[in-house]
Write a protein that holds these residues in place. Structure first.
Motif, PDB file in Angstrom:
ATOM      1  N   LYS A 241      72.332 -10.237 -50.820  1.00 33.99           N
ATOM      2  CA  LYS A 241      71.795  -9.572 -52.238  1.00 33.99           C
ATOM      3  C   LYS A 241      70.541  -8.994 -52.122  1.00 33.99           C
ATOM      4  O   LYS A 241      70.073  -8.047 -52.722  1.00 33.99           O
ATOM      5  CB  LYS A 241      71.799 -10.735 -53.403  1.00 33.99           C
ATOM      6  N   LYS A 242      69.582  -9.496 -51.083  1.00 28.33           N
ATOM      7  CA  LYS A 242      68.491  -8.887 -50.983  1.00 28.33           C
ATOM      8  C   LYS A 242      68.253  -7.732 -50.188  1.00 28.33           C
ATOM      9  O   LYS A 242      67.178  -7.028 -50.132  1.00 28.33           O
ATOM     10  CB  LYS A 242      67.444 -10.079 -50.228  1.00 28.33           C
ATOM     11  N   VAL A 243      69.500  -7.285 -49.580  1.00 26.95           N
ATOM     12  CA  VAL A 243      69.490  -6.139 -48.724  1.00 26.95           C
ATOM     13  C   VAL A 243      69.730  -5.074 -49.683  1.00 26.95           C
ATOM     14  O   VAL A 243      70.721  -4.829 -50.404  1.00 26.95           O
ATOM     15  CB  VAL A 243      70.526  -6.173 -47.876  1.00 26.95           C
ATOM     16  N   ARG A 244      68.496  -3.958 -49.717  1.00 22.74           N
ATOM     17  CA  ARG A 244      68.787  -2.786 -50.638  1.00 22.74           C
ATOM     18  C   ARG A 244      69.999  -1.874 -50.114  1.00 22.74           C
ATOM     19  O   ARG A 244      70.132  -1.463 -48.946  1.00 22.74           O
ATOM     20  CB  ARG A 244      67.449  -2.114 -50.600  1.00 22.74           C
ATOM     21  N   GLY A 245      70.860  -1.429 -51.083  1.00 18.60           N
ATOM     22  CA  GLY A 245      71.923  -0.656 -50.860  1.00 18.60           C
ATOM     23  C   GLY A 245      73.050  -1.148 -50.084  1.00 18.60           C
ATOM     24  O   GLY A 245      73.663  -0.331 -49.866  1.00 18.60           O
ATOM     25  N   TRP A 246      73.183  -2.363 -49.957  1.00 15.10           N
ATOM     26  CA  TRP A 246      74.147  -2.946 -49.100  1.00 15.10           C
ATOM     27  C   TRP A 246      75.529  -2.525 -49.610  1.00 15.10           C
ATOM     28  O   TRP A 246      76.681  -2.568 -48.901  1.00 15.10           O
ATOM     29  CB  TRP A 246      74.292  -4.560 -49.170  1.00 15.10           C
ATOM     30  N   GLU A 247      75.876  -2.388 -50.826  1.00 20.18           N
ATOM     31  CA  GLU A 247      77.132  -1.925 -51.667  1.00 20.18           C
ATOM     32  C   GLU A 247      77.492  -0.606 -51.007  1.00 20.18           C
ATOM     33  O   GLU A 247      78.767  -0.392 -51.231  1.00 20.18           O
ATOM     34  CB  GLU A 247      76.842  -1.865 -53.036  1.00 20.18           C
ATOM     35  N   GLU A 248      76.481   0.184 -50.601  1.00 20.92           N
ATOM     36  CA  GLU A 248      77.318   1.505 -50.358  1.00 20.92           C
ATOM     37  C   GLU A 248      77.361   1.504 -48.444  1.00 20.92           C
ATOM     38  O   GLU A 248      77.669   2.460 -48.118  1.00 20.92           O
ATOM     39  CB  GLU A 248      76.245   2.756 -50.654  1.00 20.92           C
TER      40      GLU A 248
END
Length: 288
Positions: free
Chosen positions: A135-142
């Motif tokens: 959750k702390k990883v920025r932009g992981w969803e993409e």
């Protein structure tokens, strides 16, 4: 000449054996994680726009990882990434060894601040820590599955997680209730637990995995009901119960007009009756 011939034959046999062993070592080294070796009789088959076969242990761990993701309100994509990571790191087994001090499903290292050895070998704790880090990883969803996983794991093999993406997507569809009667396990008639102890453990695990409240161990082992708000939630719980059938002594699971039994290991139509779509019924093995 006979002695020399026998020596030559023996020497030739040794060379062939050595070459064969080297060949086995090479294939295992290169492709070992992709090999599908014959499994024991306690297996689970997942069918959800694809097919995955796991052992009972692997299936139970996958179900817990998925449930913790839902409990933490993570999107489906996060569950795919988590399952692919655990697939690569431990092959969905809660192992007590690894590279240096790595342990558990996600091979988390106590020396790197993931928790105590006992904690990282608790599947629920390990899954929660993974989701919190993701959750702390920025932009992981993409990101691609392997890129998102790598941002958390920092592996020496950053592309390794991608090879489990397809299997993880199949598991996620089934375990999050997007498929009907998708998890079928053959666990046999000799479960790890039976009777009231099995019922109590089942309620406790359901509560911890899903965050459900108000569940109490049933007095009648044939009538244990799990409330389901809708069909999707119903299949989430039904598939979780089947996934944990071996380690929690589940004998029967029914939802709607379909029923899974440990005896047959398949989902079949229920004759003459239908369970309300607002609850999943489960039965554990009676004490011997």
């Amino acid at each position: 000449m006979r002695v020399r011939t026998r020596v030559a034959v023996v020497a030739g046999g040794v060379v062939v054996a050595v070459v064969a062993l080297l060949g086995v070592w090479f294939v295992t080294k290169q492709f070992g994680q992709h090999l599908r070796l014959p499994m024991a009789s306690r297996t689970c088959t997942v069918q959800a726009d694809g097919r995955v076969v796991l052992s009972a242990e692997q299936m139970a761990n996958a179900a817990t990882i998925a449930a913790i993701g839902v409990q933490r309100r993570m999107p489906e994509r996060a569950v795919v990434v988590a399952l692919a990571t655990a697939y690569q790191e431990s092959h969905l087994r809660n192992i007590a060894h690894g590279d240096r001090d790595s342990l558990g499903l996600f091979q988390q290292r106590p020396s790197q601040g993931w928790g105590t050895p006992e904690q990282v070998q608790d599947p629920r704790y390990a899954a929660r820590k993974f989701y919190a880090a993701l959750k702390k990883v920025r932009g992981w969803e993409e990101m691609r599955v392997t890129e998102a996983a790598q941002r958390v794991q920092r592996s020496a093999y950053p592309e390794a997680y991608q090879k489990w993406a397809d299997e993880s997507e199949v598991l996620t569809r089934a375990l999050l209730g997007d498929a009907t009667a998708a998890v079928a396990c053959t666990v046999g008639l000799t479960p790890t637990m039976r009777g009231p102890a099995a019922a109590t453990a089942l309620v406790e695990s359901l509560t911890l995995d899903w965050g459900l409240s108000g569940l109490t161990p049933p007095t009648d082992l044939t009538g244990f009901a799990v409330p389901a708000a809708d069909s999707r939630n119903g299949w989430r719980y039904a598939h979780w119960l089947v996934s944990h059938a071996d380690d929690h002594g589940v004998k029967r699971v029914r939802f709607g007009d379909l029923e899974w039994t440990a005896e047959h290991g398949t989902w079949d139509k229920v004759k003459g009756s239908r369970t309300a779509s607002t609850q999943v019924l489960a039965e554990v093995f009676a004490a011997t």
